[in-house]
Motif scaffolding. Structure first.
Motif, mmCIF file in Angstrom:
data_model
loop_
_atom_site.group_PDB
_atom_site.id
_atom_site.type_symbol
_atom_site.label_atom_id
_atom_site.label_comp_id
_atom_site.label_asym_id
_atom_site.label_seq_id
_atom_site.Cartn_x
_atom_site.Cartn_y
_atom_site.Cartn_z
ATOM 1 N N ASP A 47 0.824 -1.358 -0.014
ATOM 2 C CA ASP A 47 0.156 -0.123 -0.029
ATOM 3 C C ASP A 47 0.841 1.094 0.039
ATOM 4 O OD1 ASP A 47 0.415 1.169 2.952
ATOM 5 O OD2 ASP A 47 -0.078 -0.899 3.165
ATOM 6 N N ASP A 48 0.396 2.103 -0.221
ATOM 7 C CA ASP A 48 1.181 3.531 -0.183
ATOM 8 C C ASP A 48 1.260 4.410 1.231
ATOM 9 O OD1 ASP A 48 1.474 3.060 -3.114
ATOM 10 O OD2 ASP A 48 -0.450 4.497 -3.478
ATOM 11 N N TYR A 49 0.840 3.823 2.208
ATOM 12 C CA TYR A 49 1.061 4.554 3.399
ATOM 13 C C TYR A 49 1.841 3.748 4.636
ATOM 14 C CZ TYR A 49 -2.672 6.835 0.838
ATOM 15 O OH TYR A 49 -3.635 7.510 0.079
ATOM 16 N N THR A 50 1.897 2.482 4.614
ATOM 17 C CA THR A 50 2.486 1.926 5.537
ATOM 18 C C THR A 50 4.135 1.963 5.395
ATOM 19 O OG1 THR A 50 1.085 0.155 5.472
ATOM 20 C CG2 THR A 50 2.857 -0.384 6.647
ATOM 21 N N PRO A 51 4.918 2.539 6.299
ATOM 22 C CA PRO A 51 6.111 2.761 6.332
ATOM 23 C C PRO A 51 6.868 1.356 6.082
ATOM 24 C CG PRO A 51 5.212 3.854 8.354
ATOM 25 C CD PRO A 51 4.330 2.991 7.750
ATOM 26 N N MET A 52 8.063 1.583 5.278
ATOM 27 C CA MET A 52 8.919 0.244 5.177
ATOM 28 C C MET A 52 9.541 -0.226 6.385
ATOM 29 S SD MET A 52 10.836 1.499 1.674
ATOM 30 C CE MET A 52 10.177 1.824 0.118
ATOM 31 N N GLU A 53 9.640 0.625 7.294
ATOM 32 C CA GLU A 53 10.346 0.074 8.759
ATOM 33 C C GLU A 53 9.332 -0.597 9.456
ATOM 34 O OE1 GLU A 53 10.240 3.560 7.836
ATOM 35 O OE2 GLU A 53 12.158 3.618 6.875
ATOM 36 N N PHE A 54 8.062 -0.297 9.489
ATOM 37 C CA PHE A 54 6.980 -0.752 10.242
ATOM 38 C C PHE A 54 6.792 -2.503 9.457
ATOM 39 C CE2 PHE A 54 2.424 -2.558 10.634
ATOM 40 C CZ PHE A 54 2.749 -2.490 12.023
ATOM 41 N N VAL A 55 6.996 -2.662 8.107
ATOM 42 C CA VAL A 55 7.042 -3.937 7.392
ATOM 43 C C VAL A 55 8.053 -4.901 8.004
ATOM 44 C CG1 VAL A 55 6.952 -5.053 5.253
ATOM 45 C CG2 VAL A 55 5.489 -2.900 5.555
ATOM 46 N N VAL A 56 9.344 -4.134 7.945
ATOM 47 C CA VAL A 56 10.310 -4.640 8.326
ATOM 48 C C VAL A 56 10.292 -5.251 9.773
ATOM 49 C CG1 VAL A 56 12.883 -4.646 9.088
ATOM 50 C CG2 VAL A 56 12.053 -3.731 6.599
ATOM 51 N N GLN A 57 9.604 -4.533 10.792
ATOM 52 C CA GLN A 57 9.395 -4.616 12.148
ATOM 53 C C GLN A 57 8.489 -6.027 12.229
ATOM 54 O OE1 GLN A 57 7.549 -1.637 14.374
ATOM 55 N NE2 GLN A 57 9.212 -1.855 15.943
ATOM 56 N N VAL A 58 7.372 -5.876 11.479
ATOM 57 C CA VAL A 58 6.479 -7.013 11.575
ATOM 58 C C VAL A 58 7.215 -8.423 11.086
ATOM 59 C CG1 VAL A 58 4.434 -7.721 10.178
ATOM 60 C CG2 VAL A 58 4.404 -5.615 11.279
ATOM 61 N N LEU A 59 7.832 -8.263 9.988
ATOM 62 C CA LEU A 59 8.445 -9.512 9.384
ATOM 63 C C LEU A 59 9.322 -10.098 10.359
ATOM 64 C CD1 LEU A 59 9.016 -8.554 5.834
ATOM 65 C CD2 LEU A 59 7.710 -10.442 6.472
ATOM 66 N N MET A 60 10.191 -9.213 11.109
ATOM 67 C CA MET A 60 11.227 -9.622 12.003
ATOM 68 C C MET A 60 10.475 -10.259 13.383
ATOM 69 S SD MET A 60 14.179 -7.087 11.898
ATOM 70 C CE MET A 60 14.939 -7.647 13.037
ATOM 71 N N GLY A 61 9.245 -9.361 13.800
ATOM 72 C CA GLY A 61 8.695 -9.618 14.987
ATOM 73 C C GLY A 61 7.824 -11.065 14.895
ATOM 74 N N ILE A 62 6.980 -11.177 13.966
ATOM 75 C CA ILE A 62 6.022 -11.956 13.728
ATOM 76 C C ILE A 62 6.428 -13.204 13.133
ATOM 77 C CG2 ILE A 62 3.695 -12.375 12.747
ATOM 78 C CD1 ILE A 62 2.877 -9.750 13.222
ATOM 79 N N PHE A 63 7.191 -12.964 12.125
ATOM 80 C CA PHE A 63 7.573 -14.262 11.191
ATOM 81 C C PHE A 63 9.179 -14.477 11.651
ATOM 82 C CE2 PHE A 63 4.130 -12.129 8.972
ATOM 83 C CZ PHE A 63 3.791 -13.221 8.700
ATOM 84 N N GLN A 64 9.806 -14.019 12.662
ATOM 85 C CA GLN A 64 11.142 -14.523 12.968
ATOM 86 C C GLN A 64 12.084 -14.323 11.882
ATOM 87 O OE1 GLN A 64 8.401 -16.219 14.325
ATOM 88 N NE2 GLN A 64 8.460 -14.906 15.817
ATOM 89 N N LYS A 65 12.140 -13.387 10.947
ATOM 90 C CA LYS A 65 13.070 -13.229 10.051
ATOM 91 C C LYS A 65 14.195 -12.386 10.449
ATOM 92 C CE LYS A 65 10.413 -15.089 6.763
ATOM 93 N NZ LYS A 65 10.547 -16.379 6.355
ATOM 94 N N ASN A 66 15.158 -12.695 9.841
ATOM 95 C CA ASN A 66 16.327 -11.764 10.246
ATOM 96 C C ASN A 66 16.487 -10.337 9.645
ATOM 97 O OD1 ASN A 66 17.748 -11.855 7.989
ATOM 98 N ND2 ASN A 66 18.924 -13.839 8.649
#
Length: 118
Positions: A47-66
């Motif tokens: 989407d055009d509004y969600t910050p990239m940093e938030f997406v990275v944070q979600v991926l690291m927190g919920i999906f345990q990605k490095n």
């Protein structure tokens, strides 16, 4: 467990003419084959509004990605419109989607997440 009983007639020998003997059976165990559970992709949508940093944070927190994996998945979402976060059984995928949607709602971001059967 399922058991199948095969009855066989007793073998008669020359000196064994007793008709009162019971039929003999052999119990055999039938094993039911279990099939592997269906797998589901968890997908983030751009989407055009969600910050990239938030997406990275979600991926690291919920999906345990490095950090590096999270960055490349986020870039896939950004450039291609979607990115695969992981592949899970239905219950786990459903939980991950709910966690992402809850985190996005709490942070007031319109980030969308879905699952897709493989």
């Amino acid at each position: 467990m399922v058991y199948k009983i095969n009855f066989t007639a007793p073998q008669m020998t020359g000196d064994d003419n007793n008709d009162d003997s019971p039929a003999r059976g052999v119990a055999t165990k039938i094993r039911e084959k279990t099939k592997k559970p269906s797998m589901y992709r968890v997908i983030l949508m751009n989407d055009d509004y969600t910050p990239m940093e938030f997406v990275v944070q979600v991926l690291m927190g919920i999906f345990q990605k490095n950090q590096e994996e999270a960055y490349w998945i986020m870039m896939s979402v950004h450039k291609n419109g979607l990115g695969v976060c992981g592949i899970y059984t239905f219950e786990i995928a459903e939980t991950k989607v709910a966690q992402v949607m809850d985190a996005a709602k709490r942070s007031q971001h319109p980030l969308q997440c879905t699952l897709e059967k493989m």
